[in-house]
Design an enzyme around this catalytic site. Sequence first.
Site, short mmCIF file in Angstrom:
data_model
loop_
_atom_site.label_atom_id
_atom_site.label_comp_id
_atom_site.label_asym_id
_atom_site.label_seq_id
_atom_site.Cartn_x
_atom_site.Cartn_y
_atom_site.Cartn_z
N GLU A 181 0.83 -1.22 0.00
CA GLU A 181 0.00 0.00 0.00
C GLU A 181 0.86 1.27 0.00
O GLU A 181 1.16 1.81 1.06
CB GLU A 181 -0.96 0.02 1.21
N LYS A 218 -2.69 -1.95 -2.97
CA LYS A 218 -3.75 -1.08 -2.43
C LYS A 218 -3.35 0.36 -2.73
O LYS A 218 -2.34 0.85 -2.23
CB LYS A 218 -3.94 -1.31 -0.93
#
Length: 300
Positions: A181, A218
């Site tokens: 992420e 992400k």
Amino acid sequence: MMTLEPNQEQLKKMKSHPGFIAALDQSGGSTPGALADYGIEPNTYSGDDQMFALVHQMRTRIMTSPGFTGDRILAAILFEDTMNREVDGEPTANYLWQNKQIVPILKVDKGLAQEKDGSQLMKPIPQLDSLLMKAKKKGIFGTKMRSFIKHANPAGIEAIVDQQFELAQQIIAAGLVPIIEPEVDIHCSEKAQAEALLKQAMLKHLNQLPKGQWVMLKLTLPEQDNLYSNCIEHANVLRVVALSGGYSQAEANERLSRNHGVIASFSRALTEGLTAQQTDAEFNTMLDESIEKIYQASIT
């Protein structure tokens, strides 16, 4: 050392089932804000123990809600404290998979370091190996770790992606699937340039992964629709998921529906409007409606 494998049944679900990821992983730093949004003010509790007990009650209310099932929700991201607790008398990860067919994922990072070159790397994660072993034993499928990009600085963005993929190797070796992420700040003045640099750096690393090694990405919803389509199609990418990043639920869903093949991994946008003061019927109805809107935006 033999590389362990992820749970194959869960891998199959993550790969092919329609749905989205519920992010229930606010940690120590963001918990007071999450509780305040839920209608529990900081002056009504004292100390971390009480705070974490209250946030676990909130998460339990979400996880046990009738609409919170594996039909529309693929996975839930948990904070370590949540993994160590129980829901309805069962360890949280077991409860999610056995009762709800929701794949359990663990947040493993320890927060962000100071900004350098327009980015914030992750702080060191000293006991990562033992945490991964513990997570694997508890039935966790994957992990999530967040870093933060504030400016379109190539050196900062490369450092972020290097660190993420280096830790991803350690996680893959432990038999788990990492969610990488590298969040881009939605307020970044050169957001589109930062995203183009990020995509380039990620593809370079993805192309070096051996066959059969899975990662998930992400990402912040991009300025250019379908920017990450090459990542979605990449042989080593299980899923590309989007964070809400401070966008309202309506805007996050609108942006998400324009990015085909990207699914939600929302936290604030999922729990928007839920409060401790609502009756169970009100709470369950609102959560069910939010789940449906996010699900619809995820399957476009």
